[in-house]
Structures are given as C-alpha cells and as structure tokens.
Design a protein around this motif. Structure first.
Motif, PDB file in Angstrom:
ATOM      1  N   LEU A  53      10.007   1.955   3.549  1.00 15.84           N
ATOM      2  CA  LEU A  53       8.592   2.043   3.898  1.00 15.84           C
ATOM      3  C   LEU A  53       7.701   1.448   2.813  1.00 15.84           C
ATOM      4  O   LEU A  53       6.516   1.188   3.059  1.00 15.84           O
ATOM      5  N   ARG A  54       8.267   1.182   1.632  1.00 14.05           N
ATOM      6  CA  ARG A  54       7.495   0.514   0.576  1.00 14.05           C
ATOM      7  C   ARG A  54       7.045  -0.873   1.030  1.00 14.05           C
ATOM      8  O   ARG A  54       6.073  -1.423   0.500  1.00 14.05           O
ATOM      9  N   LEU A  55       7.754  -1.439   2.003  1.00 17.17           N
ATOM     10  CA  LEU A  55       7.399  -2.768   2.517  1.00 17.17           C
ATOM     11  C   LEU A  55       6.039  -2.760   3.217  1.00 17.17           C
ATOM     12  O   LEU A  55       5.473  -3.816   3.488  1.00 17.17           O
ATOM     13  N   LEU A  56       5.533  -1.591   3.530  1.00 18.53           N
ATOM     14  CA  LEU A  56       4.252  -1.476   4.224  1.00 18.53           C
ATOM     15  C   LEU A  56       3.068  -1.388   3.264  1.00 18.53           C
ATOM     16  O   LEU A  56       1.922  -1.320   3.697  1.00 18.53           O
ATOM     17  N   GLU A  57       3.336  -1.411   1.963  1.00 21.27           N
ATOM     18  CA  GLU A  57       2.255  -1.239   0.996  1.00 21.27           C
ATOM     19  C   GLU A  57       1.225  -2.357   1.105  1.00 21.27           C
ATOM     20  O   GLU A  57       1.557  -3.537   1.208  1.00 21.27           O
ATOM     21  N   HIS A  58      -0.037  -1.984   1.084  1.00 16.72           N
ATOM     22  CA  HIS A  58      -1.127  -2.955   1.070  1.00 16.72           C
ATOM     23  C   HIS A  58      -2.375  -2.255   0.549  1.00 16.72           C
ATOM     24  O   HIS A  58      -2.434  -1.030   0.498  1.00 16.72           O
ATOM     25  N   SER A  59      -3.381  -3.047   0.188  1.00 14.86           N
ATOM     26  CA  SER A  59      -4.614  -2.468  -0.333  1.00 14.86           C
ATOM     27  C   SER A  59      -5.674  -2.435   0.768  1.00 14.86           C
ATOM     28  O   SER A  59      -5.635  -3.226   1.722  1.00 14.86           O
ATOM     29  N   GLN A  60      -6.623  -1.538   0.620  1.00 14.55           N
ATOM     30  CA  GLN A  60      -7.686  -1.420   1.608  1.00 14.55           C
ATOM     31  C   GLN A  60      -8.535  -2.681   1.687  1.00 14.55           C
ATOM     32  O   GLN A  60      -9.133  -2.969   2.722  1.00 14.55           O
ATOM     33  N   GLN A  61      -8.578  -3.443   0.602  1.00 16.27           N
ATOM     34  CA  GLN A  61      -9.390  -4.667   0.590  1.00 16.27           C
ATOM     35  C   GLN A  61      -8.841  -5.748   1.515  1.00 16.27           C
ATOM     36  O   GLN A  61      -9.538  -6.708   1.818  1.00 16.27           O
ATOM     37  N   GLU A  62      -7.599  -5.601   1.947  1.00 14.17           N
ATOM     38  CA  GLU A  62      -6.983  -6.654   2.768  1.00 14.17           C
ATOM     39  C   GLU A  62      -7.478  -6.669   4.209  1.00 14.17           C
ATOM     40  O   GLU A  62      -7.337  -7.682   4.899  1.00 14.17           O
ATOM     41  N   HIS A  63      -8.027  -5.593   4.714  1.00  9.69           N
ATOM     42  CA  HIS A  63      -8.375  -5.510   6.135  1.00  9.69           C
ATOM     43  C   HIS A  63      -9.426  -6.551   6.525  1.00  9.69           C
ATOM     44  O   HIS A  63     -10.311  -6.845   5.733  1.00  9.69           O
ATOM     45  N   PRO A  64      -9.303  -7.106   7.774  1.00 11.89           N
ATOM     46  CA  PRO A  64      -8.286  -6.820   8.785  1.00 11.89           C
ATOM     47  C   PRO A  64      -6.941  -7.473   8.436  1.00 11.89           C
ATOM     48  O   PRO A  64      -6.877  -8.648   8.123  1.00 11.89           O
ATOM     49  N   VAL A  65      -5.880  -6.658   8.527  1.00  9.76           N
ATOM     50  CA  VAL A  65      -4.547  -7.135   8.154  1.00  9.76           C
ATOM     51  C   VAL A  65      -3.538  -6.661   9.197  1.00  9.76           C
ATOM     52  O   VAL A  65      -3.616  -5.536   9.693  1.00  9.76           O
ATOM     53  N   ALA A  66      -2.627  -7.565   9.547  1.00 10.42           N
ATOM     54  CA  ALA A  66      -1.638  -7.287  10.588  1.00 10.42           C
ATOM     55  C   ALA A  66      -0.245  -7.228   9.981  1.00 10.42           C
ATOM     56  O   ALA A  66       0.077  -7.956   9.033  1.00 10.42           O
ATOM     57  N   LEU A  67       0.588  -6.374  10.541  1.00 11.32           N
ATOM     58  CA  LEU A  67       2.000  -6.279  10.178  1.00 11.32           C
ATOM     59  C   LEU A  67       2.814  -7.094  11.164  1.00 11.32           C
ATOM     60  O   LEU A  67       2.731  -6.867  12.375  1.00 11.32           O
ATOM     61  N   GLN A  68       3.583  -8.066  10.649  1.00 15.83           N
ATOM     62  CA  GLN A  68       4.487  -8.798  11.536  1.00 15.83           C
ATOM     63  C   GLN A  68       5.883  -8.196  11.463  1.00 15.83           C
ATOM     64  O   GLN A  68       6.450  -8.040  10.384  1.00 15.83           O
TER      65      GLN A  68
END
Length: 326
Positions: A53-68
């Motif tokens: 689940l570490r692969l899902l890490e992202h920062s709030q500044q990235e939005h809008p952001v999609a998971l492929q």
C-alpha cells in the motif's frame, strides 16, 4: 458515482513507468495547476496480494491525481480500486495500452484489447466498488486487430460497462517484435481514427494521447476531442506544461527559477525523511530545455545528485551559472 466534470480532463500528463512518481507529480503540479496527473501503473496484485500500500503514497498538492491500475481479474481490481479511492485518488484508470512483455505475462495492458468483454467486467467491478470515476486508457489497435471496427466494438463494450472517459493512445501496439520504447515511436500515429471515435460516440469524453509536443498541437486536438494527454514531451521539456496551462486557462507564465525555488521546502522535507536527492532531481533536468545554460544545469545535477550529502545547495549551485549564461 460522483458526477464527472468533463472539463477536468482537458489537460493531463500520461502515466509513465519509472517517470511519473510522486516527486515528478509534485513538480508538474507547480507548472500546471489544472493538469490531471497520473501515477505510474500499479498492479492490482501488488496492492491486494502483496499488500504494498506504500505504492499509493502521494501528497495533497498533487490533486487532481489519478491512480492507474494494471490487472485483469475483476474482483482483485475492485479491491485495488477501493484501496486507491480510500487513499484519496480522484480517479481510477485501467491500463489497456501497455505493450511490455512483463505486462503481457500478467495478462493485462494492451493484450486486453483482444478481450473487451473481460475489460468490461473489470470496469463494472471497479465502478461498483468506488464512487470516483473509473476510466480506461487504450490503444487504437493491437497486432493484426487493426480495423476501425475492432476499436468501435471495444468502445461500445466500454460504454456498456459504464465508461464515460476513454483515453486513447493514437498508435496501435505490436505485442511481438517491438520493445515498449519502439511501440511509442514506430507504429504510425492515426489521430483521425480517434477523431472519428469522438464523432461516432459523442456521449463519450475522448482524451487523445501520442506524439503531442506543442501548444499549437494541443489546441488543434481540442477542436476535435475533449482532452489532450501529454507524455514524453511533458517529461523531457516540463515547461511545456506551463505554456499549455497559460494558453488554455490564462495562467501567467511562471519563471523557471521560481518554480525550482518552490521545490526547496519539498526537497528538504524529503531529504529529512531519507529520500536521496537523485530520486527528485532527475525529474528537474529538463526544466531549462532550450534555455541558455541548460546543459550545465543538467550536468551539475546529474553528476552531483547521487553523492553523499547532496542537498538543496547543489540545485542552487546548478542555477547560478545558468543565470550568468542567461
């Protein structure tokens, strides 16, 4: 299902393996406040069976952001999509376009274009599992399956499964005989096939991808389809994102040096948690593409970022001679 604002998909940066990691996305967001950003492809097996689940890490500044996601097992993809939505991603995208051998051996990516019914089952399971949009990224064809009618049937199946946004790389994929790199360059682009798809399925938002390198090309495509996805051009010459952002949304063009300085607090925070500078700086190398001093900037970062103790000071050093050259 939340209502989809089609305007949110007007500009996006493609998911690119080994490139669009969280550091890259943070940097791209500084250049383009509106662009929709995508993760590298994450396999459903890694999330569900590997519990990575570490692969899902992202920062709030990235939005809008999609998971492929990559996968072909509907229930596993549903669970992975739920993990992604719970982690805060704004969209879940299914990869039906990657031609690499590793992806084929896992029975996902471009080989799934031969099995539209299975893709439809995957999409439906994912849509039932999450409230965020579920989208599909595909090619215009695969191997000998290269008639427009094949793409038409695939699209009809996606619509029946509930897909509202389809991202189409305007090249076919050769699963045998071409490397992933060659698959991004050798099969000819066929933009007209993507335009035709939009004309015949006006209810579907079509995002075009492949070989788009200038603001003028972006604007020309937007006269035919709903959105443009930039890939390698946005990575190798990231300031292109700022130019497109300005043309489409009227945003003032930022100074390149200012963009870099906005990275300082992020870089220092990452270094403090043990991230090596080289993992971040590699995404910055193209910022001054075509500008005086660009080569020296790239060389200093490339040669110094891997050294012990490398930090923000190296980036300041790389900027200094470039300013003199300018």
């Amino acid at each position: 299902m939340h209502a989809i604002d089609r305007n949110d998909f007007q500009l996006s940066v493609a998911p690119m393996m080994d490139w669009t990691d969280r550091h890259c996305r943070y940097f791209h967001r500084l250049l383009s406040p509106h662009a929709r950003l995508y993760t590298e492809m994450v396999t459903s097996a890694a999330l569900v069976r590997g519990r990575q689940l570490r692969l899902l890490e992202h920062s709030q500044q990235e939005h809008p952001v999609a998971l492929q996601l990559g996968g072909s097992e509907p229930q596993e993809l549903a669970v992975a999509a739920r993990y992604g939505a719970d982690a805060g991603y704004d969209e879940i995208n299914l990869n039906v376009g990657c031609p690499s051998d590793r992806v084929q051996s896992g029975k996902f990516g471009a080989c799934l274009m031969r099995e539209p019914t299975l893709v439809g089952d995957c999409v439906k399971a994912m849509r039932d599992a999450v409230d965020v949009p579920v989208t599909v990224k595909c090619r215009i064809g695969v191997d000998e399956q290269d008639e427009y009618a094949d793409l038409q049937r695939f699209t009809e199946t996606m619509i029946a499964a509930g897909v509202e946004i389809l991202v189409v790389h305007a090249r076919k994929a050769w699963l045998q005989g071409l490397s992933p790199k060659e698959n991004r360059e050798i099969p000819p682009l066929d933009y007209e096939r993507v335009y035709r798809l939009k004309r015949e399925f006006p209810q579907l938002s079509i995002i075009i991808n492949g070989g788009i390198t200038t603001v003028e090309q972006v604007q020309a495509h937007l006269a035919q389809v709903d959105g443009v996805m930039l890939g390698r051009a946005a990575y190798h010459d990231p300031y292109l994102l700022a130019l497109v952002e300005s043309a489409l949304y009227g945003e003032p063009l930022p100074e390149r040096d200012d963009v870099l300085r906005h990275m300082q607090s992020y870089i220092e925070a990452e270094l403090a948690r043990g991230t090596s500078l080289k993992h971040i700086s590699r995404h910055l190398l193209g910022l001054y593409q075509g500008e005086p001093g660009a080569r020296g900037f790239r060389r200093m970062l490339s040669e110094g970022a891997h050294l012990p103790g490398a930090g923000w000071g190296l980036i300041e050093q790389a900027m200094a001679p470039r300013r003199v050259a300018a």
